[in-house]
Design a protein around this motif. Structure first.
Motif, PDB file in Angstrom:
ATOM      1  N   ILE A  54      31.140  87.404 105.139  1.00  0.00           N
ATOM      2  CA  ILE A  54      31.163  86.039 104.601  1.00  0.00           C
ATOM      3  C   ILE A  54      29.927  85.305 105.106  1.00  0.00           C
ATOM      4  CG2 ILE A  54      32.460  83.890 104.434  1.00  0.00           C
ATOM      5  CD1 ILE A  54      34.992  85.486 105.008  1.00  0.00           C
ATOM      6  N   ASP A  55      28.948  85.116 104.217  1.00  0.00           N
ATOM      7  CA  ASP A  55      27.661  84.525 104.583  1.00  0.00           C
ATOM      8  C   ASP A  55      27.792  83.160 105.253  1.00  0.00           C
ATOM      9  OD1 ASP A  55      26.340  86.701 103.552  1.00  0.00           O
ATOM     10  OD2 ASP A  55      25.894  85.743 101.634  1.00  0.00           O
ATOM     11  N   ILE A  56      28.661  82.303 104.746  1.00  0.00           N
ATOM     12  CA  ILE A  56      28.725  80.919 105.217  1.00  0.00           C
ATOM     13  C   ILE A  56      29.017  80.836 106.712  1.00  0.00           C
ATOM     14  CG2 ILE A  56      31.161  80.486 104.712  1.00  0.00           C
ATOM     15  CD1 ILE A  56      28.293  78.030 104.033  1.00  0.00           C
ATOM     16  N   PHE A  57      29.683  81.836 107.270  1.00  0.00           N
ATOM     17  CA  PHE A  57      29.984  81.814 108.699  1.00  0.00           C
ATOM     18  C   PHE A  57      28.750  82.059 109.556  1.00  0.00           C
ATOM     19  CE2 PHE A  57      34.672  83.104 107.972  1.00  0.00           C
ATOM     20  CZ  PHE A  57      35.010  81.791 107.741  1.00  0.00           C
ATOM     21  N   ARG A  58      27.667  82.514 108.956  1.00  0.00           N
ATOM     22  CA  ARG A  58      26.445  82.798 109.700  1.00  0.00           C
ATOM     23  C   ARG A  58      25.339  81.790 109.412  1.00  0.00           C
ATOM     24  NH1 ARG A  58      27.214  87.284 106.869  1.00  0.00           N
ATOM     25  NH2 ARG A  58      25.098  87.229 106.088  1.00  0.00           N
ATOM     26  N   LEU A  59      25.672  80.713 108.737  1.00  0.00           N
ATOM     27  CA  LEU A  59      24.667  79.729 108.332  1.00  0.00           C
ATOM     28  C   LEU A  59      24.815  78.428 109.107  1.00  0.00           C
ATOM     29  CD1 LEU A  59      24.865  80.203 104.465  1.00  0.00           C
ATOM     30  CD2 LEU A  59      23.282  81.293 106.067  1.00  0.00           C
ATOM     31  N   LYS A  60      23.706  77.681 109.173  1.00  0.00           N
ATOM     32  CA  LYS A  60      23.718  76.341 109.758  1.00  0.00           C
ATOM     33  C   LYS A  60      22.872  75.429 108.880  1.00  0.00           C
ATOM     34  CE  LYS A  60      19.811  77.105 112.844  1.00  0.00           C
ATOM     35  NZ  LYS A  60      19.342  77.086 114.211  1.00  0.00           N
ATOM     36  N   LEU A  61      23.078  74.127 109.028  1.00  0.00           N
ATOM     37  CA  LEU A  61      22.322  73.158 108.231  1.00  0.00           C
ATOM     38  C   LEU A  61      20.929  72.946 108.799  1.00  0.00           C
ATOM     39  CD1 LEU A  61      24.795  70.291 107.336  1.00  0.00           C
ATOM     40  CD2 LEU A  61      23.625  71.828 105.775  1.00  0.00           C
ATOM     41  N   LYS A  62      19.964  72.875 107.934  1.00  0.00           N
ATOM     42  CA  LYS A  62      18.579  72.562 108.307  1.00  0.00           C
ATOM     43  C   LYS A  62      18.146  71.389 107.441  1.00  0.00           C
ATOM     44  CE  LYS A  62      14.474  73.548 110.082  1.00  0.00           C
ATOM     45  NZ  LYS A  62      14.170  73.487 111.470  1.00  0.00           N
ATOM     46  N   ARG A  63      17.852  70.265 108.086  1.00  0.00           N
ATOM     47  CA  ARG A  63      17.436  69.073 107.342  1.00  0.00           C
ATOM     48  C   ARG A  63      15.956  69.148 106.985  1.00  0.00           C
ATOM     49  NH1 ARG A  63      21.446  65.208 107.270  1.00  0.00           N
ATOM     50  NH2 ARG A  63      23.043  65.462 108.848  1.00  0.00           N
ATOM     51  N   VAL A  64      15.600  68.527 105.888  1.00  0.00           N
ATOM     52  CA  VAL A  64      14.212  68.439 105.450  1.00  0.00           C
ATOM     53  C   VAL A  64      13.538  67.347 106.285  1.00  0.00           C
ATOM     54  CG1 VAL A  64      12.753  67.861 103.475  1.00  0.00           C
ATOM     55  CG2 VAL A  64      14.845  69.173 103.118  1.00  0.00           C
ATOM     56  N   PRO A  65      12.308  67.572 106.763  1.00  0.00           N
ATOM     57  CA  PRO A  65      11.630  66.547 107.568  1.00  0.00           C
ATOM     58  C   PRO A  65      11.614  65.191 106.861  1.00  0.00           C
ATOM     59  CG  PRO A  65      10.379  68.579 107.620  1.00  0.00           C
ATOM     60  CD  PRO A  65      11.491  68.779 106.624  1.00  0.00           C
ATOM     61  N   GLY A  66      11.950  64.157 107.612  1.00  0.00           N
ATOM     62  CA  GLY A  66      11.986  62.804 107.068  1.00  0.00           C
ATOM     63  C   GLY A  66      13.148  62.569 106.123  1.00  0.00           C
TER      64      GLY A  66
END
Length: 88
Positions: A54-66
């Motif tokens: 299950i891919d989602i369990f290995r993901l984290k959020l990355k915000r776009v600069p600014g």
């Protein structure tokens, strides 16, 4: 990398410490009811062996600069499974 949909990004933007929009899961394992004597380490190993399913369990959020665009889901290279699982 997978960019959040506009709807998901909106929910994330609405999330506040005093009014969270997030959800979570709690699993309770009672060892006294286990016939095999499963330990906490056994449970962690069980999940770790299946993380690739299950891919989602290995993901984290990355915000776009600014915050000039919607955030992305990116692979978490330093995933610490035991940080997310507690033995109480």
């Amino acid at each position: 990398m997978i960019q959040l949909s506009a709807q998901d990004a909106t929910f994330l933007a609405l999330d506040r410490p005093y009014s969270p929009w997030n959800g979570g899961l709690v699993f309770v394992y009672d060892r006294s009811t286990s016939s095999g004597g499963m330990t906490f380490q056994d449970v962690c190993q069980h999940f770790e062996e299946r993380l690739h399913l299950i891919d989602i369990f290995r993901l984290k959020l990355k915000r776009v600069p600014g915050n000039l665009g919607r955030p992305y889901w990116v692979e978490d290279e330093a995933l610490d499974l035991e940080y997310h699982m507690r033995n109480i």
